[in-house]
Design a protein around this motif. Structure first.
Motif, PDB file in Angstrom:
ATOM      1  N   ILE A  50      11.199  19.188  14.471  1.00 43.36           N
ATOM      2  CA  ILE A  50      12.370  19.341  15.337  1.00 43.36           C
ATOM      3  C   ILE A  50      13.462  20.000  14.509  1.00 43.36           C
ATOM      4  CG2 ILE A  50      14.167  18.111  16.630  1.00 43.36           C
ATOM      5  CD1 ILE A  50      12.043  15.960  17.178  1.00 43.36           C
ATOM      6  N   GLY A  51      14.033  21.070  15.038  1.00 44.29           N
ATOM      7  CA  GLY A  51      15.120  21.750  14.334  1.00 44.29           C
ATOM      8  C   GLY A  51      14.658  22.448  13.077  1.00 44.29           C
ATOM      9  N   PRO A  52      13.799  23.480  13.193  1.00 39.63           N
ATOM     10  CA  PRO A  52      13.322  24.174  11.980  1.00 39.63           C
ATOM     11  C   PRO A  52      14.396  24.989  11.263  1.00 39.63           C
ATOM     12  CG  PRO A  52      12.456  25.224  13.977  1.00 39.63           C
ATOM     13  CD  PRO A  52      13.127  23.963  14.426  1.00 39.63           C
ATOM     14  N   GLY A  53      15.517  25.282  11.933  1.00 35.00           N
ATOM     15  CA  GLY A  53      16.612  26.017  11.275  1.00 35.00           C
ATOM     16  C   GLY A  53      16.175  27.411  10.878  1.00 35.00           C
ATOM     17  N   LEU A  54      16.263  27.730   9.574  1.00 33.66           N
ATOM     18  CA  LEU A  54      15.814  29.040   9.094  1.00 33.66           C
ATOM     19  C   LEU A  54      14.364  28.970   8.622  1.00 33.66           C
ATOM     20  CD1 LEU A  54      18.877  30.367   7.059  1.00 33.66           C
ATOM     21  CD2 LEU A  54      18.093  31.172   9.287  1.00 33.66           C
ATOM     22  N   GLY A  55      13.775  27.792   8.659  1.00 35.45           N
ATOM     23  CA  GLY A  55      12.349  27.674   8.363  1.00 35.45           C
ATOM     24  C   GLY A  55      12.007  27.158   6.972  1.00 35.45           C
ATOM     25  N   ALA A  56      12.982  26.534   6.285  1.00 36.15           N
ATOM     26  CA  ALA A  56      12.727  26.081   4.912  1.00 36.15           C
ATOM     27  C   ALA A  56      11.601  25.050   4.844  1.00 36.15           C
ATOM     28  CB  ALA A  56      14.015  25.509   4.319  1.00 36.15           C
ATOM     29  N   LEU A  57      11.668  24.052   5.725  1.00 40.24           N
ATOM     30  CA  LEU A  57      10.615  23.028   5.745  1.00 40.24           C
ATOM     31  C   LEU A  57       9.366  23.564   6.460  1.00 40.24           C
ATOM     32  CD1 LEU A  57       9.770  20.063   5.209  1.00 40.24           C
ATOM     33  CD2 LEU A  57      10.950  19.412   7.316  1.00 40.24           C
ATOM     34  N   THR A  58       9.610  24.395   7.458  1.00 38.69           N
ATOM     35  CA  THR A  58       8.517  24.991   8.239  1.00 38.69           C
ATOM     36  C   THR A  58       7.480  25.654   7.318  1.00 38.69           C
ATOM     37  OG1 THR A  58      10.297  25.538   9.772  1.00 38.69           O
ATOM     38  CG2 THR A  58       8.125  26.428  10.304  1.00 38.69           C
ATOM     39  N   GLU A  59       7.980  26.392   6.311  1.00 35.18           N
ATOM     40  CA  GLU A  59       7.081  27.067   5.351  1.00 35.18           C
ATOM     41  C   GLU A  59       6.108  26.087   4.711  1.00 35.18           C
ATOM     42  OE1 GLU A  59       8.620  29.317   1.920  1.00 35.18           O
ATOM     43  OE2 GLU A  59      10.477  29.413   3.080  1.00 35.18           O
ATOM     44  N   HIS A  60       6.689  24.941   4.278  1.00 33.74           N
ATOM     45  CA  HIS A  60       5.862  23.935   3.595  1.00 33.74           C
ATOM     46  C   HIS A  60       4.847  23.324   4.562  1.00 33.74           C
ATOM     47  CE1 HIS A  60       7.995  23.708  -0.300  1.00 33.74           C
ATOM     48  NE2 HIS A  60       8.966  24.222   0.431  1.00 33.74           N
ATOM     49  N   LEU A  61       5.265  23.115   5.795  1.00 33.99           N
ATOM     50  CA  LEU A  61       4.361  22.498   6.774  1.00 33.99           C
ATOM     51  C   LEU A  61       3.237  23.473   7.133  1.00 33.99           C
ATOM     52  CD1 LEU A  61       7.010  20.716   9.060  1.00 33.99           C
ATOM     53  CD2 LEU A  61       5.823  19.842   7.043  1.00 33.99           C
ATOM     54  N   LEU A  62       3.607  24.750   7.277  1.00 33.61           N
ATOM     55  CA  LEU A  62       2.588  25.753   7.635  1.00 33.61           C
ATOM     56  C   LEU A  62       1.549  25.919   6.528  1.00 33.61           C
ATOM     57  CD1 LEU A  62       4.718  28.510   9.406  1.00 33.61           C
ATOM     58  CD2 LEU A  62       2.900  27.130  10.433  1.00 33.61           C
ATOM     59  N   ALA A  63       1.944  25.604   5.310  1.00 35.83           N
ATOM     60  CA  ALA A  63       0.984  25.706   4.202  1.00 35.83           C
ATOM     61  C   ALA A  63      -0.022  24.556   4.255  1.00 35.83           C
ATOM     62  CB  ALA A  63       1.730  25.679   2.875  1.00 35.83           C
ATOM     63  N   ALA A  64       0.312  23.498   5.000  1.00 38.75           N
ATOM     64  CA  ALA A  64      -0.546  22.311   4.984  1.00 38.75           C
ATOM     65  C   ALA A  64      -1.396  22.141   6.243  1.00 38.75           C
ATOM     66  CB  ALA A  64       0.321  21.063   4.796  1.00 38.75           C
ATOM     67  N   VAL A  65      -0.945  22.684   7.376  1.00 36.12           N
ATOM     68  CA  VAL A  65      -1.684  22.450   8.630  1.00 36.12           C
ATOM     69  C   VAL A  65      -2.080  23.768   9.306  1.00 36.12           C
ATOM     70  CG1 VAL A  65      -0.623  20.205   9.159  1.00 36.12           C
ATOM     71  CG2 VAL A  65       0.479  22.291   9.973  1.00 36.12           C
ATOM     72  N   ASP A  66      -3.062  23.676  10.220  1.00 33.94           N
ATOM     73  CA  ASP A  66      -3.490  24.873  10.950  1.00 33.94           C
ATOM     74  C   ASP A  66      -2.606  25.122  12.167  1.00 33.94           C
ATOM     75  OD1 ASP A  66      -5.486  25.222   9.177  1.00 33.94           O
ATOM     76  OD2 ASP A  66      -7.014  24.167  10.365  1.00 33.94           O
ATOM     77  N   GLN A  67      -1.976  24.078  12.687  1.00 34.96           N
ATOM     78  CA  GLN A  67      -1.168  24.217  13.902  1.00 34.96           C
ATOM     79  C   GLN A  67       0.138  23.446  13.759  1.00 34.96           C
ATOM     80  OE1 GLN A  67      -1.638  25.926  16.802  1.00 34.96           O
ATOM     81  NE2 GLN A  67      -3.467  26.824  15.865  1.00 34.96           N
ATOM     82  N   LEU A  68       1.243  24.137  13.974  1.00 31.78           N
ATOM     83  CA  LEU A  68       2.546  23.478  13.920  1.00 31.78           C
ATOM     84  C   LEU A  68       3.339  23.874  15.167  1.00 31.78           C
ATOM     85  CD1 LEU A  68       4.880  21.980  12.313  1.00 31.78           C
ATOM     86  CD2 LEU A  68       5.497  24.222  11.422  1.00 31.78           C
ATOM     87  N   THR A  69       3.950  22.875  15.795  1.00 35.25           N
ATOM     88  CA  THR A  69       4.857  23.148  16.910  1.00 35.25           C
ATOM     89  C   THR A  69       6.262  22.853  16.418  1.00 35.25           C
ATOM     90  OG1 THR A  69       3.191  22.595  18.556  1.00 35.25           O
ATOM     91  CG2 THR A  69       5.480  22.455  19.281  1.00 35.25           C
ATOM     92  N   ALA A  70       7.195  23.755  16.695  1.00 33.79           N
ATOM     93  CA  ALA A  70       8.577  23.547  16.236  1.00 33.79           C
ATOM     94  C   ALA A  70       9.540  23.786  17.392  1.00 33.79           C
ATOM     95  CB  ALA A  70       8.889  24.483  15.076  1.00 33.79           C
ATOM     96  N   ILE A  71      10.483  22.853  17.536  1.00 32.20           N
ATOM     97  CA  ILE A  71      11.442  22.942  18.652  1.00 32.20           C
ATOM     98  C   ILE A  71      12.833  23.213  18.082  1.00 32.20           C
ATOM     99  CG2 ILE A  71      12.391  21.741  20.669  1.00 32.20           C
ATOM    100  CD1 ILE A  71      10.006  19.824  20.561  1.00 32.20           C
TER     101      ILE A  71
END
Ligand code: SAM
Length: 275
Positions: A50-71
């Motif tokens: 929730i709230g990926p912003g500019l994607g700082a945490l998103t990058e780390h999550l995408l490195a770990a999972v095949d599917q990510l949903t972000a709102i």
């Protein structure tokens, strides 16, 4: 993304961060790694941010999972993220207010892990809503203001023990908590933050039908914290029913809500609602 990259990206996109949307972006890579690690993500996990912003945490999550949903609610940041991550099919980006999204969509989230640096203004209502879902996410790794974190992890008979503690603890157990300094964010918030890892209780404390009554009892019990709990509850239930329920749960009629344990609240709600 480090602090300088965040600054230059914001300049390039002419984005001024909004206080109202709780836009304090994390830039400390060690903290971001620690948050992602706390979620213990595996490629097949369904992850939600929730709230990926500019994607700082998103990058780390995408490195770990095949599917990510972000709102993301901010349309400028949503546009930036679409451009930045457009090429990857791993990310499903939703432009929405997460609070409204959860309230208006029926999804079985029970296999999902939510990992998020939550916007401070919606953190508490969001967590209460997630706990109210009959099939809410199995794990929450959330960054919140330190004081909110203290309330989530509070034991009964402490100053921090509150309505929020109980309305989340009824479905989630705090497994881990660590402090994050204001220096790890841009802009720096005035207070410390806490990252908490909470797991859904494997054995529910009560049947789903008792969640609403339990919530009603807790809300009334804490409506005036300094008053005796029985007085606060009087408007909601007949006196004789309250007396019988207090006796059955072995509660002193003069007790204040902050002294009543989660298990006692559950037992009281069961007695008052015949479940
Ligand atoms: N995840 C990013 C990070 O750690 O750097 C940003 C976190 S920032 C604390 C909170 C983010 O939530 C912002 O991007 C903000 O625009 C977004 N946001 C605020 N309210 C929201 C809401 N109701 N629904 C979805 N996103 C929201």
């Amino acid at each position: 993304m480090n602090r300088n990259e965040i600054r230059s990206t914001l300049d390039e996109e002419s984005v001024r961060l909004s206080k109202a949307l709780g836009q304090n972006l994390l830039h400390d890579q060690n903290v971001l790694r620690r948050i992602a690690k706390a979620a213990d993500l595996h490629p097949a996990d369904q992850a939600l941010e929730i709230g990926p912003g500019l994607g700082a945490l998103t990058e780390h999550l995408l490195a770990a999972v095949d599917q990510l949903t972000a709102i993301e609610m901010d349309k400028r940041l949503h546009a930036h993220l679409s451009e930045r991550f457009g090429a990857t099919e791993k990310l499903r980006l939703i432009h929405a207010d997460a609070l409204k999204y959860f309230r208006n969509t029926e999804v079985d989230w029970s296999n999902w892990k939510l990992v998020s640096n939550l916007p401070y203004n919606v953190a508490s209502p969001l967590l209460v809503d997630l706990a109210a879902m009959p099939r809410g996410p199995q794990r929450l790794v959330v960054t919140v203001q330190w004081e909110v974190g203290q309330r989530l992890a509070a034991c009964h008979a402490t100053r921090e023990y509150s309505k929020l503690t109980l309305l989340v603890a009824c479905r989630y157990e705090v497994k881990e908590i660590f402090k994050i300094s204001p220096h790890c964010f841009f802009p720096e918030p005035r207070v410390d933050s806490a990252c908490l890892m909470l797991d859904r209780r494997p054995d529910p404390l009560y049947p789903d039908a008792l969640h609403k009554p339990f919530t009603a009892v807790v809300k009334r019990a804490f409506s005036q914290r300094r008053k005796m709990m029985r007085k606060n509850l009087k408007g909601g239930w007949p006196e004789d029913q309250l007396d019988a329920a207090f006796a059955a749960v072995d509660l002193d009629s003069k007790i204040r809500a902050e002294k009543v344990t989660l298990e006692q609240f559950v037992a009281l709600a069961k007695k008052l609602h015949d479940v």
